[in-house]
Design a protein around this motif. Sequence first.
Motif, PDB file in Angstrom:
ATOM      1  N   LEU A 129     -11.275   2.268  11.167  1.00 18.05           N
ATOM      2  CA  LEU A 129     -11.595   1.814   9.813  1.00 18.05           C
ATOM      3  C   LEU A 129     -10.468   2.165   8.845  1.00 18.05           C
ATOM      4  CD1 LEU A 129     -14.954   1.920   7.959  1.00 18.05           C
ATOM      5  CD2 LEU A 129     -12.921   2.803   6.830  1.00 18.05           C
ATOM      6  N   LEU A 130      -9.950   3.382   8.926  1.00 22.54           N
ATOM      7  CA  LEU A 130      -8.892   3.823   8.010  1.00 22.54           C
ATOM      8  C   LEU A 130      -7.594   3.052   8.240  1.00 22.54           C
ATOM      9  CD1 LEU A 130      -9.506   7.683   8.072  1.00 22.54           C
ATOM     10  CD2 LEU A 130      -9.935   6.127   6.162  1.00 22.54           C
TER      11      LEU A 130
ATOM     12  N   TYR B  42      -0.148   6.859   7.098  1.00 21.42           N
ATOM     13  CA  TYR B  42      -0.566   8.215   7.445  1.00 21.42           C
ATOM     14  C   TYR B  42      -1.943   8.592   6.905  1.00 21.42           C
ATOM     15  CZ  TYR B  42       3.945   9.291   9.486  1.00 21.42           C
ATOM     16  OH  TYR B  42       5.046   9.300  10.311  1.00 21.42           O
ATOM     17  N   VAL B  43      -2.657   7.646   6.278  1.00 22.72           N
ATOM     18  CA  VAL B  43      -3.989   7.961   5.755  1.00 22.72           C
ATOM     19  C   VAL B  43      -4.935   8.375   6.885  1.00 22.72           C
ATOM     20  CG1 VAL B  43      -4.858   5.585   5.884  1.00 22.72           C
ATOM     21  CG2 VAL B  43      -5.834   7.173   4.216  1.00 22.72           C
ATOM     22  N   SER B  44      -4.684   7.871   8.074  1.00 23.28           N
ATOM     23  CA  SER B  44      -5.544   8.188   9.217  1.00 23.28           C
ATOM     24  C   SER B  44      -5.020   9.368  10.029  1.00 23.28           C
ATOM     25  CB  SER B  44      -5.658   6.966  10.150  1.00 23.28           C
ATOM     26  OG  SER B  44      -4.387   6.650  10.704  1.00 23.28           O
TER      27      SER B  44
ATOM     28  N   GLU C 171       0.795  -1.237   0.000  1.00 22.86           N
ATOM     29  CA  GLU C 171       0.000   0.000   0.000  1.00 22.86           C
ATOM     30  C   GLU C 171       0.821   1.278   0.000  1.00 22.86           C
ATOM     31  OE1 GLU C 171      -3.287  -0.289   2.956  1.00 22.86           O
ATOM     32  OE2 GLU C 171      -2.473  -2.294   3.312  1.00 22.86           O
ATOM     33  N   GLY C 172       2.127   1.146   0.204  1.00 21.12           N
ATOM     34  CA  GLY C 172       2.986   2.324   0.183  1.00 21.12           C
ATOM     35  C   GLY C 172       3.001   3.072   1.509  1.00 21.12           C
TER      36      GLY C 172
ATOM     37  N   LEU D  55     -11.438  10.891   6.157  1.00 24.71           N
ATOM     38  CA  LEU D  55     -12.443  10.982   7.212  1.00 24.71           C
ATOM     39  C   LEU D  55     -13.860  10.901   6.674  1.00 24.71           C
ATOM     40  CD1 LEU D  55     -12.390  13.331  10.268  1.00 24.71           C
ATOM     41  CD2 LEU D  55     -14.449  13.169   8.897  1.00 24.71           C
ATOM     42  N   MET D  56     -14.183  11.709   5.667  1.00 29.21           N
ATOM     43  CA  MET D  56     -15.549  11.747   5.156  1.00 29.21           C
ATOM     44  C   MET D  56     -15.931  10.443   4.469  1.00 29.21           C
ATOM     45  SD  MET D  56     -16.543  14.532   6.329  1.00 29.21           S
ATOM     46  CE  MET D  56     -18.182  14.446   5.614  1.00 29.21           C
TER      47      MET D  56
END
Length: 284
Positions: free
Chosen positions: A213-214, A148-150, A142-143, A231-232
């Motif tokens: 979830l993230l 840091y997506v969350s 996923e890289g 988030l959204m």
Amino acid sequence: MVAGAFAGIAEHSVMYPIDLLKTRMQMVNPTPAAIYTGIGNAITTISRVEGYLSLWRGLSSVIVGAGPAHAVYFATYEAVKQSMGGNAAGHHPLAAATSGACATIASDAFMNPFDVVKQRMQIHGSAYRTIIECATTTFRNEGLKAFYVSYPTTLMMTVPYTALQFTAYESLTKVMQRHRRVGYDPLTHCTAGGLAGGVAAAATTPLDVIKTLLQTRGTSADPEIRQARGLMGAAGIIWRREGAKGFFKGTNARIVTSAPSTAICWSAYEVAKAYFIRVQNESE
């Protein structure tokens, strides 16, 4: 910083099994074996089906990350609090809230990847056995963005959480200790820390559910969850599938984790800080 590192490791280690349970209770579309009816039932089920040690899966990620992250956390807190006059006589809730917010922004930048690894190892049926295996597999598939997506959601949760917690902690210690003396008062710090942590945890649970979830999206077999971008997007998935109640999954486990964890954290931090202050004073 040493006092902060000691506090962070103590906090996360003691309450880790409940934190693992919170992660599992917050999952969207969990496997049937991972659906629990309560904290006691869940701990018994996990111990019987997966073995007692499975309650501690992923702990090494917390230990490795929590020490340095909490060192940065409390060092930032003390520096900002001092610069804003928070150590002067009287009650300074704004200084406490601001110093707490600055502390969590600094520490979460370091801790977020370790938190992602921890939560992926906590889920039911996780194939990861070591933090190195989990981190390298996540990065390969996923890289770097997976770690840091969350982070924006984490900050949206932890900034108000920490600001509220620090304000409540400082206010409660002022009330419980009218004539505050230099040193360590275990009853005051433990009680104030526990109450502050419980209140802050309950208020920020919806954002914690989104964060979970993230941070675990890469382990899901659900295409929509795997494609959640922020988030959204994550909030929309939870709302469509589970409604408003979906944002409060794991609230009890989060409070049960946060209240004693915060009590342990503040108690450990204050006793370590008091020790270093005493050593410094004696040397002088």
